[in-house]
Scaffold this active site. Structure first.
Site, PDB file in Angstrom:
ATOM      1  N   PRO A 153       0.831  -1.206   0.000  1.00 47.12           N
ATOM      2  CA  PRO A 153       0.000   0.000   0.000  1.00 47.12           C
ATOM      3  C   PRO A 153       0.869   1.260   0.000  1.00 47.12           C
ATOM      4  O   PRO A 153       1.869   1.333   0.713  1.00 47.12           O
ATOM      5  CB  PRO A 153      -0.795  -0.131   1.301  1.00 47.12           C
ATOM      6  CG  PRO A 153      -0.763  -1.590   1.630  1.00 47.12           C
ATOM      7  CD  PRO A 153       0.562  -2.077   1.139  1.00 47.12           C
ATOM      8  N   GLU A 154       0.487   2.229  -0.821  1.00 45.77           N
ATOM      9  CA  GLU A 154       1.246   3.475  -0.887  1.00 45.77           C
ATOM     10  C   GLU A 154       0.473   4.580  -0.182  1.00 45.77           C
ATOM     11  O   GLU A 154      -0.630   4.369   0.332  1.00 45.77           O
ATOM     12  CB  GLU A 154       1.555   3.809  -2.341  1.00 45.77           C
ATOM     13  CG  GLU A 154       2.181   2.635  -3.072  1.00 45.77           C
ATOM     14  CD  GLU A 154       3.256   3.025  -4.069  1.00 45.77           C
ATOM     15  OE1 GLU A 154       3.659   4.191  -4.112  1.00 45.77           O
ATOM     16  OE2 GLU A 154       3.706   2.133  -4.804  1.00 45.77           O
TER      17      GLU A 154
ATOM     18  N   LYS B  75       2.720   5.735   5.902  1.00 47.14           N
ATOM     19  CA  LYS B  75       2.039   4.455   5.716  1.00 47.14           C
ATOM     20  C   LYS B  75       1.494   3.909   7.038  1.00 47.14           C
ATOM     21  O   LYS B  75       1.169   2.728   7.149  1.00 47.14           O
ATOM     22  CB  LYS B  75       2.983   3.467   5.048  1.00 47.14           C
ATOM     23  CG  LYS B  75       3.449   3.965   3.673  1.00 47.14           C
ATOM     24  CD  LYS B  75       4.368   2.986   2.991  1.00 47.14           C
ATOM     25  CE  LYS B  75       4.855   3.566   1.654  1.00 47.14           C
ATOM     26  NZ  LYS B  75       5.735   2.628   0.931  1.00 47.14           N
TER      27      LYS B  75
ATOM     28  N   ARG C 208      14.131  -3.060  -4.070  1.00 50.50           N
ATOM     29  CA  ARG C 208      12.819  -3.092  -4.697  1.00 50.50           C
ATOM     30  C   ARG C 208      12.995  -3.015  -6.215  1.00 50.50           C
ATOM     31  O   ARG C 208      13.995  -2.499  -6.717  1.00 50.50           O
ATOM     32  CB  ARG C 208      11.967  -1.906  -4.235  1.00 50.50           C
ATOM     33  CG  ARG C 208      11.628  -1.911  -2.747  1.00 50.50           C
ATOM     34  CD  ARG C 208      10.621  -3.004  -2.403  1.00 50.50           C
ATOM     35  NE  ARG C 208      10.242  -2.965  -1.003  1.00 50.50           N
ATOM     36  CZ  ARG C 208      10.835  -3.666  -0.043  1.00 50.50           C
ATOM     37  NH1 ARG C 208      11.864  -4.450  -0.349  1.00 50.50           N
ATOM     38  NH2 ARG C 208      10.426  -3.595   1.207  1.00 50.50           N
TER      39      ARG C 208
END
Length: 283
Positions: free
Chosen positions: A2-3, A51, A251
């Site tokens: 989730p961003e 977040k 990433r």
């Protein structure tokens, strides 16, 4: 993962359902909080910080949760069927009032702290792109603290600015035509870059769909993210992909070698862009 826009929307919906109402059920399913009972307390607000989700109560207590890679909150009507998104054993917490039940699945770092204790949980974060503390000069100054760090890595460091994840990292670098391996100190206009990132997140914060191109059709929502080997929507060059960062925090980065000219991953590891992309795993 989730961003920032997803977390903001999650907090916004929780706020609409929970704020101003006393809790009738608090069910924590993690050992450290198994005996905590917050029933009778009223939720004053639910806010996102980067977040993190902060559910604030009227007695200066805060329920903290972090979505990390796989956490989520779902709402259902009190007395109605529970959400069927995940198995029961994945529930970590339930907060309910007379109208709504908020169920946290696989949420992480659950804490109940006093309001002052929030600083220990989120005080290290940089300015939040979707928060009231958003400040371009501070975000730029934070990125400049380690000028040798590749901009693709620096944007993901939540200590610099909070809310950008892998999707928006790749997308904003494409929009600004920046090679992801450019050292942060060599980016010609960091203020423009972070402002562009804030704009992309803000455009997507009010709905679950995420689009950076303006289109919502499958395959056209994003410029580069998730489009490895597919033609660039701008120049038709195949999109490249490479892992970026230091293990275990690396990433996947997606970019167009034509629209984002530069040394690419060869800047650090001597590998050719295309060869490195062929070996990378998806993000």
């Amino acid at each position: 993962m989730p961003e920032g826009d997803t977390v903001w929307l999650t907090a916004h919906r929780l706020h609409q359902a929970l704020s101003g109402r006393p809790l009738t059920i608090t069910d924590f399913r993690v050992p450290a909080l198994a005996t905590v009972d917050l029933t009778g307390r009223t939720v004053t607000e639910v806010v996102a910080r980067g977040k993190h989700v902060l559910t604030r109560l009227d007695d200066d207590l805060t329920v903290h949760s972090h979505l990390r890679m796989d956490g989520s909150w779902y709402l259902s009507k009190t007395g109605g069927p529970p959400p069927r998104r995940h198995p029961e054993h994945m529930i970590r917490v339930r907060l309910a009032n007379a109208d709504w039940v908020a169920t946290g699945y696989r949420v992480h770092d659950l804490r109940v702290v006093d309001r002052a204790g929030e600083a220990d949980l989120v005080g290290h974060l940089g300015p939040d792109l979707l928060g009231p503390d958003w400040d371009v000069p501070t975000a730029v100054a934070n990125l400049q603290r380690q000028p040798e760090t590749a901009i693709g890595e620096a944007l993901l460091d939540q200590r610099n600015l909070a809310g950008i994840g892998n999707l928006y990292k790749s997308e904003v670098l494409f929009v600004e035509r920046l090679d992801p391996w450019t050292p942060a100190g060599d980016v010609p206009d960091l203020a423009r870059l972070v402002t562009s990132a804030q704009r992309l997140l803000r455009l997507n914060r009010d709905h679950p769909e995420q689009t950076t191109t303006g289109y919502r059709e499958r395959g056209r929502e994003h410029w580069v993210y998730g489009r490895y080997r597919e033609p660039c929507l701008r120049c038709r060059t195949p999109i490249a992909r490479q892992m970026q960062g230091v293990a275990p925090q690396e990433r996947s980065t997606y970019w167009c070698p034509t629209c984002q000219p530069g040394a690419g991953p060869a800047r650090k590891n001597g590998a050719a862009d295309r060869a490195g992309a062929d070996q990378a795993s998806s993000g």
